[in-house]
Every structure is written in C-alpha cells, then in structure tokens.
Design a protein around this motif. Structure first.
Motif, PDB file in Angstrom:
ATOM      1  N   CYS A  88       1.021  -1.028  -0.097  1.00 33.26           N
ATOM      2  CA  CYS A  88      -0.444   0.033   0.093  1.00 33.26           C
ATOM      3  C   CYS A  88       0.670   1.164  -0.421  1.00 33.26           C
ATOM      4  N   PHE A  89       0.781   2.142  -1.019  1.00 30.64           N
ATOM      5  CA  PHE A  89       1.677   3.386  -0.751  1.00 30.64           C
ATOM      6  C   PHE A  89       0.534   4.203  -0.954  1.00 30.64           C
ATOM      7  N   LEU A  90       1.022   5.479   0.229  1.00 28.64           N
ATOM      8  CA  LEU A  90       0.585   6.721   0.053  1.00 28.64           C
ATOM      9  C   LEU A  90       1.008   8.128  -1.041  1.00 28.64           C
ATOM     10  N   LEU A  91      -0.090   8.760  -2.276  1.00 31.23           N
ATOM     11  CA  LEU A  91       0.610   9.259  -2.870  1.00 31.23           C
ATOM     12  C   LEU A  91       0.404  10.778  -2.811  1.00 31.23           C
ATOM     13  N   THR A  92       1.293  11.367  -2.442  1.00 35.56           N
ATOM     14  CA  THR A  92       1.692  13.266  -1.977  1.00 35.56           C
ATOM     15  C   THR A  92       2.064  13.729  -3.339  1.00 35.56           C
ATOM     16  N   ASP A  93       1.559  15.072  -3.744  1.00 39.17           N
ATOM     17  CA  ASP A  93       2.436  15.565  -4.825  1.00 39.17           C
ATOM     18  C   ASP A  93       3.661  17.283  -4.221  1.00 39.17           C
ATOM     19  N   GLU A  94       4.641  16.334  -4.354  1.00 39.14           N
ATOM     20  CA  GLU A  94       5.829  17.514  -3.164  1.00 39.14           C
ATOM     21  C   GLU A  94       5.981  18.343  -4.448  1.00 39.14           C
ATOM     22  N   ARG A  95       7.253  19.821  -3.577  1.00 38.06           N
ATOM     23  CA  ARG A  95       7.629  20.756  -5.153  1.00 38.06           C
ATOM     24  C   ARG A  95       8.621  20.066  -5.336  1.00 38.06           C
ATOM     25  N   ILE A  96       8.975  19.533  -6.758  1.00 38.28           N
ATOM     26  CA  ILE A  96      10.512  19.397  -6.706  1.00 38.28           C
ATOM     27  C   ILE A  96      11.648  20.005  -6.283  1.00 38.28           C
ATOM     28  N   GLU A  97      12.187  20.907  -5.510  1.00 39.03           N
ATOM     29  CA  GLU A  97      12.996  21.825  -5.100  1.00 39.03           C
ATOM     30  C   GLU A  97      13.056  21.003  -3.392  1.00 39.03           C
ATOM     31  N   LEU A  98      11.662  20.795  -3.484  1.00 39.41           N
ATOM     32  CA  LEU A  98      12.260  21.003  -2.110  1.00 39.41           C
ATOM     33  C   LEU A  98      12.675  18.951  -1.600  1.00 39.41           C
ATOM     34  N   VAL A  99      11.664  18.089  -3.410  1.00 41.16           N
ATOM     35  CA  VAL A  99      12.222  16.916  -2.705  1.00 41.16           C
ATOM     36  C   VAL A  99      13.677  16.874  -2.750  1.00 41.16           C
ATOM     37  N   GLN A 100      14.627  17.683  -4.017  1.00 37.36           N
ATOM     38  CA  GLN A 100      15.524  17.111  -4.641  1.00 37.36           C
ATOM     39  C   GLN A 100      16.943  18.063  -3.553  1.00 37.36           C
ATOM     40  N   SER A 101      16.271  18.565  -2.571  1.00 38.54           N
ATOM     41  CA  SER A 101      16.793  19.132  -1.545  1.00 38.54           C
ATOM     42  C   SER A 101      16.747  17.671  -0.014  1.00 38.54           C
ATOM     43  N   ALA A 102      15.969  17.017  -0.037  1.00 36.27           N
ATOM     44  CA  ALA A 102      15.610  16.255   0.882  1.00 36.27           C
ATOM     45  C   ALA A 102      15.968  14.852   0.507  1.00 36.27           C
ATOM     46  N   PHE A 103      15.615  14.364  -0.898  1.00 30.29           N
ATOM     47  CA  PHE A 103      16.435  12.401  -1.334  1.00 30.29           C
ATOM     48  C   PHE A 103      17.347  13.472  -2.658  1.00 30.29           C
ATOM     49  N   PRO A 104      17.934  13.924  -2.549  1.00 29.10           N
ATOM     50  CA  PRO A 104      18.589  13.539  -3.893  1.00 29.10           C
ATOM     51  C   PRO A 104      19.348  13.000  -4.492  1.00 29.10           C
ATOM     52  N   VAL A 105      19.519  11.404  -4.244  1.00 26.55           N
ATOM     53  CA  VAL A 105      19.808  10.280  -4.374  1.00 26.55           C
ATOM     54  C   VAL A 105      18.948   9.936  -5.027  1.00 26.55           C
ATOM     55  N   GLU A 106      17.670  10.214  -4.816  1.00 26.97           N
ATOM     56  CA  GLU A 106      16.925   8.819  -5.246  1.00 26.97           C
ATOM     57  C   GLU A 106      15.990  10.189  -6.524  1.00 26.97           C
ATOM     58  N   THR A 107      16.397  11.378  -6.414  1.00 29.43           N
ATOM     59  CA  THR A 107      15.581  12.066  -7.135  1.00 29.43           C
ATOM     60  C   THR A 107      16.227  12.454  -8.665  1.00 29.43           C
ATOM     61  N   GLU A 108      18.085  11.854  -8.553  1.00 31.32           N
ATOM     62  CA  GLU A 108      18.957  11.428  -9.808  1.00 31.32           C
ATOM     63  C   GLU A 108      18.245  10.610 -10.603  1.00 31.32           C
ATOM     64  N   HIS A 109      18.640  10.068  -9.006  1.00 23.32           N
ATOM     65  CA  HIS A 109      18.273   8.392 -10.168  1.00 23.32           C
ATOM     66  C   HIS A 109      16.875   8.560 -10.470  1.00 23.32           C
ATOM     67  N   PHE A 110      15.758   9.141 -10.307  1.00 22.01           N
ATOM     68  CA  PHE A 110      14.264   9.707 -11.109  1.00 22.01           C
ATOM     69  C   PHE A 110      14.749  10.400 -11.937  1.00 22.01           C
ATOM     70  N   LEU A 111      15.530  11.255 -12.200  1.00 16.61           N
ATOM     71  CA  LEU A 111      15.133  11.596 -13.461  1.00 16.61           C
ATOM     72  C   LEU A 111      16.353  11.091 -14.585  1.00 16.61           C
ATOM     73  N   HIS A 112      17.333  10.384 -14.256  1.00 19.44           N
ATOM     74  CA  HIS A 112      18.504   9.689 -15.207  1.00 19.44           C
ATOM     75  C   HIS A 112      17.237   8.594 -16.137  1.00 19.44           C
ATOM     76  N   GLU A 113      16.898   7.252 -14.340  1.00 20.42           N
ATOM     77  CA  GLU A 113      15.902   7.306 -15.432  1.00 20.42           C
ATOM     78  C   GLU A 113      14.689   6.828 -16.300  1.00 20.42           C
ATOM     79  N   LYS A 114      13.909   8.500 -16.125  1.00 21.73           N
ATOM     80  CA  LYS A 114      13.033   9.019 -17.143  1.00 21.73           C
ATOM     81  C   LYS A 114      14.028   9.888 -18.392  1.00 21.73           C
ATOM     82  N   GLU A 115      14.945   9.991 -18.273  1.00 21.50           N
ATOM     83  CA  GLU A 115      16.114  10.442 -19.479  1.00 21.50           C
ATOM     84  C   GLU A 115      16.495   8.915 -20.852  1.00 21.50           C
ATOM     85  N   LEU A 116      16.368   7.784 -19.038  1.00 17.68           N
ATOM     86  CA  LEU A 116      16.604   7.081 -20.326  1.00 17.68           C
ATOM     87  C   LEU A 116      15.469   6.241 -21.258  1.00 17.68           C
TER      88      LEU A 116
END
Length: 601
Positions: A496-524
């Motif tokens: 079960c997952f809870l889905l929320t909308d978050e500002r991109i720059e805030l997520v990048q500050s809190a979870f930089p590694v996960e954000t970079e991985h997501f953007l890399h996968e999206k680009e691929l």
C-alpha cells in the motif's frame, strides 16, 4: 480600499508577473481581514463557514504549494480618523446628507460589527492550531504588514490595500490564486520609483489629494492624473510642505515661476509686430518679399512653396511664441488648482500624514514570528465541530502541510525521524505531475496500514491510480481554492502506497540521490522511446493463430469464393475451347458432302 481614484491603474504598468516559485522559502505577511471579506462575499452559499474553509485551504496551499512562510496580521483598534471616514462613506452611499455628521473625538473609535469579529476570532484559532504565527496590529493590518516588510521581518505583503506603500512597504502582492495558472501581480517600490519617479511622500501627497481610508473625499475635482502632475513638480523632501503652503492660499512657483498674464500678452504682441510671416509658406518675411526675391527657407529659385498641413515655423520668434503660450496655459491651470485646494478645509490633514509616516503599529514586532507543527488532534476536533467534516477527511487534507514540514526538516537534518507522521517512509518518486502549468513530483510513501482511513469509505474501485505522467484538467477552477487530495495505491504484491504531490526543489533537497536516479531513469526511458520511433517499420509476420475481425473474416471468405468461381469458369471455358478445337480439327478431315449431311441431315 486604500488610496482613492484609480491608483492601482497608475501602478499596474510597473507590476511584475510572478509564478508559483517566487514565494519559495519567503516570509510573507498576509492581511487576514482581506481574505475574510473577499471570500465571505464571493463564495457565500457554497459551503458552511466559508471564511474557515478558505483560510484552511489557502494557508495550506500557501505553505505547501507555494513554499512560503506566512505570517497573518489582524486589525487592532481602528483610528478615529478611519472611523469617521467609514461613517461618512456609509452616509454618502446611502444618500444621506453628512453635513450634520457628529465628529468622533480623539481616542474614540468605532469597532467592526460583532459578526466580523467572530469570523476573525475563529480564523485566528484555526491558524494557531495550524502552527502559523498571528500578529495583532495596534491599528490597521496593512500598516503592520508594511512595517514588517520595511524592517525586514518579511519579504512581501499580501494585501489589496494600496496604502501599504504609504506605510512603507517595499513589496506588495495584490492577491494570489492557488488553483490558477495565471501569474500574480507583484509590486516593488523600487520599480515604481524608477518608472513614475515617485517616492513614499509623493504617494502620500497623492492620497491626500484624491482620498484615502482616513479622508474618503479628498479634494473635489482632482483625480489621480491631475494629482500626479501636481506632485511631480516638487521633490520628496518638499512635497508635503508645498501642499501645506497651497492649503494656506499660497501659490508656489513651478516651471520657472508664474508669469503675469498681461506681461505674456504684451510680449506676444511685440513679437508679432517685429516678425511678420509669409501667409503662403509660413516662414519669416512677407509674401511680396518672397515673390520678388524668393524665400531662403523654402529653397526655391523664385517665390515660395505652399506650407503643408500642420506646419509649424521653427524660427526663434515662433518658438518663443509657443513657449509663451504654453507657459500661460500652465500658469492659468496652476492658479486654478491652487485656488481649488485652498478652498478645501484643513488641507492637508497633518494627523493623516503623521499616521502614514508612523512606524509603531505593534509593541513587540517579531516576538511571535515562529512556525510550529500543527496540533493535529486539536485541529481535527476543531474542524469537526465547526464544519462537520469527517475526521479522516481533515487528516487527509492536512497531509500536504505535514509532508512539506517533514521534507524541510529532512533536508536540513537527515538524522531525525525517518518516518513521515510516524507512519510512512519515503519509497520512491512515481512520476512528474503537471497541474495549472506547474510541475511537481508524485511521491510514494510506504504504509503497512489499511487505506480505509484515507478513502472516506469509498470503494477501492474509485481510487484514482496515477499513470506514468499525469496532466490534470486546467479549465476546472475550484471556486473554494480546494486542495488536490492525496491518493492511495496498491500494487500487485499487496503493498500500500500513499501518493502526495511535492515541490520538485524540496524533494531534491531532501532526497538528492533518489531524485537523481528518477531523473536518470526518466531520461533513459525517453531516449528509448525516441530510438524506437526513429527505427523503420518492419512487416509483422502473419500466423494462423491471429484472430481477425468478423468484417475481415467475411471479406476474406467472399474473396475466396469469388476466386474459386472465377477459376471454375475459366477451366470450363478452356475445356469447351479444346472440344471445339478438336471437333474443328476432326471435321476438317471429312469430305464436303459428308459434312453437309452431318449438318443438315
């Protein structure tokens, strides 16, 4: 109200159009009375207690979607000057003669009605439960907002009252629309000074001439355009003193001084006598002279040319003539304006000037400027009691604010509590979501508990499952400024997952590694789709196991039957031709008499 006339129209060309990201990490002072008055009249009848509903949603939007740190300011005891102006405005709008209106004594003020005070009290209680600081002004809320801005406690003010500039505000946001893609108007005093050449005391002078919250009438017959022309004649240091001189009946000199009308007429007549002009070409000299010896200004060998429509001679005599006429016109206008202002009683009102220039609207500025976490349980009880909301709904709509607080704290200190709301942990970024032209991350929060607390008893089939990238309908604007509700999702494994909308720059500050991985996968993924689309199309092999539509089936059956019938007809025609050929060959060997008997026999 603020400054009377069309003061906002005067400032609008110098407004900046700002978007969602402008308020990120900025402290803003909000005039609470403006929100209450605006939405109580606009959406009355849509919901129970709209002032509470809108304050709840707009505060969470301002905090989570815009990323701002709001400080709410409430009105204190209004000035007796404003009370007098308010009563005068009421009498005038009702068509009642206010000449016999009693004058309110100093120190005596008229409070707002009890219903409005009750709305303010409820909104303040709600904001305190949300953990948002609330400051009470000694007088007007916009005055304290301006003071907080000018002294650097906040970065901007959110108020529609234009007299915030008169109180010293540096940055004023007229209004924001959370559920709209349109940018909001942001006014900087530096832009106004550069564009109009006006400073704070100039704006105060304009308000004295056209009217304001403390003198609703102003000077009769003077609008914003005329007031602008008056105040531009003086510097900021002398403008208020010159208005005081005009109020006493004096006429300060402008544009080189006021000249006598008689002197101007005498100089004009002397100039005309000294400098005759040709009636044909308009240049200095008579028409007869130009006919005899030509005109040196026209450049013709003989005579002169006819002057064009709208011709204006540029000789020294004509230039002086035009300047003299313009000076005469300006002097007459200035005399009339000064006489009109001098007729106005007690102009300018020194108490209004002192009120605008004062900087003491609260006793302890900054003492309550702290943001706390919401008191969730008390807030749930409050909203259930006031608005009759379901407790699970209140907790769900509060999640955007709680997730923003969690991400901010985690971005600063990653050794704190790893659980959001002590229940959920960050799992992954699902996709990028676009709403009202603004992009945000959709975050998966892992939860081991049932989703019944977040669906308000709705069946599981009604839960919205987000696709890889979602663009919501931007035409459906919520008149109540509601929030985008968090959703719940289950995968094939039962997680079960809870889905929320978050500002991109805030997520990048809190979870930089996960954000970079997501953007890399999206680009691929995008590059793979691009490569597949660029490859040439290859024919797909046909198999007997592929199911065809009923139309194709009957079309194919008819085609086969037609082909078979065509083949049968062709074979029968071929055999007949062979038979005739054989007969003809065999009959050609018989004698002529035998063939005759066979034919007619």
């Amino acid at each position: 109200m603020g400054v009377g006339g069309k003061f906002w129209d005067l400032l609008r060309p110098y407004a900046r159009q700002e978007g969602f990201d402008y308020l990120t990490n900025k402290r803003v002072a909000v005039d609470l009375s403006f929100w209450i008055v605006q939405h109580e009249t606009a959406v009355k009848g849509f919901a129970l207690k709209p002032h509470l509903r809108l304050t709840f949603f707009r505060t969470i939007n301002l905090f989570s979607k815009f990323g701002a740190y709001p400080v709410f300011v409430v009105d204190g005891t209004p000035s007796p000057l404003k009370s007098q102006a308010r009563i005068s405005r009421f009498f005038r709008s009702s068509g009642i003669d206010n000449s016999s209106l009693p004058v309110i004594k100093d120190g005596v003020s008229v409070e707002r009605n009890k219903q409005f005070c009750e709305w303010v009290r409820e909104c303040v209680e709600l904001l305190e439960l949300l953990g948002i600081p609330v400051v009470k002004a000694k007088g007007e809320a916009e005055a304290l907002c301006a003071q907080l801005n000018s002294e650097g406690y906040v970065d901007a003010c959110i108020t529609p009252d234009s007299d915030a500039f008169l109180f010293g505000a540096k940055c004023v946001i007229k209004g924001i629309k959370p559920n709209s893609r349109e940018p909001f108007e942001c006014y900087h005093m530096s832009d106004i000074e550069a564009g109009l050449g006006l400073k704070r005391k100039h704006l105060i002078a304009i308000s004295l001439l056209v009217g304001n919250d403390y003198d609703s009438g102003g000077v009769l017959g003077i609008g914003v355009d005329k007031a602008l022309r008056i105040v531009r004649e003086f510097s900021e240091d002398e403008i208020l003193e010159r208005l005081q001189d005009i109020g006493k009946g004096w006429k300060p000199a402008v544009l080189g001084g006021i000249k006598s009308v008689d002197d101007g007429e005498e100089s004009l007549s002397e100039m005309k006598k000294r400098s005759p002009h040709c009636s044909r070409c308009g240049h200095p000299g008579s028409k007869r002279t130009h006919f005899k010896s030509s005109c040196e200004h026209c450049g013709c060998d003989s005579g002169c040319t006819k002057k064009p429509l709208g011709f204006s001679c540029e000789c020294s005599f004509c230039s002086k003539d035009r300047d003299l006429k313009e000076q005469k016109k300006t002097d007459n206008w200035w005399i009339k304006v000064c006489d009109k202002i001098a007729l106005w009683p007690e102009f300018p009102n020194r108490k209004i000037i002192e009120l605008y220039l004062s900087d003491s609207f609260t006793a302890e500025v900054g003492s309550s400027m702290s943001w706390e976490a919401p008191d969730t349980e008390m807030l749930v009880d409050f909203m259930v009691f006031k608005l009759h909301w379901d407790p699970s709904y209140v907790r769900k709509m509060l999640l955007p604010m709680l997730s923003t607080i969690y991400l901010r704290e985690w971005a600063i200190n990653k050794t704190g509590n790893p659980l959001f709301c002590d229940k959920y942990e960050f799992h992954s970024i699902k996709c990028i979501k676009t709403r009202y032209g603004h992009q945000s991350f959709v975050i998966r929060w892992r939860t081991p508990i049932s989703t019944s607390g977040f669906t308000q008893g709705k069946p599981e089939a009604s839960i919205v499952i987000l696709e890889e990238e979602l663009v919501e309908d931007e035409e459906s604007v919520d008149p109540l400024d509601g929030l985008n509700e968090p959703q719940v999702q289950k995968d094939d494994n039962g997680n079960c997952f809870l889905l929320t909308d978050e500002r991109i720059e805030l997520v990048q500050s809190a979870f930089p590694v996960e954000t970079e991985h997501f953007l890399h996968e999206k680009e691929l993924g995008e590059s793979k789709k691009k490569n597949i689309s660029e490859e040439p199309a290859t024919p797909r092999p046909t198999t007997m196991g592929v199911q065809r539509s009923i139309t194709d089936f009957y079309r194919s059956a008819k085609a086969a039957a037609a082909a078979q019938s065509i083949g049968t007809g062709e074979s029968s025609r071929a055999s007949a031709e062979k038979k005739r050929a054989a007969t003809s060959n065999s009959s050609s060997n018989l004698s002529k008499s035998v063939r005759r008997r066979l034919l007619f026999g």
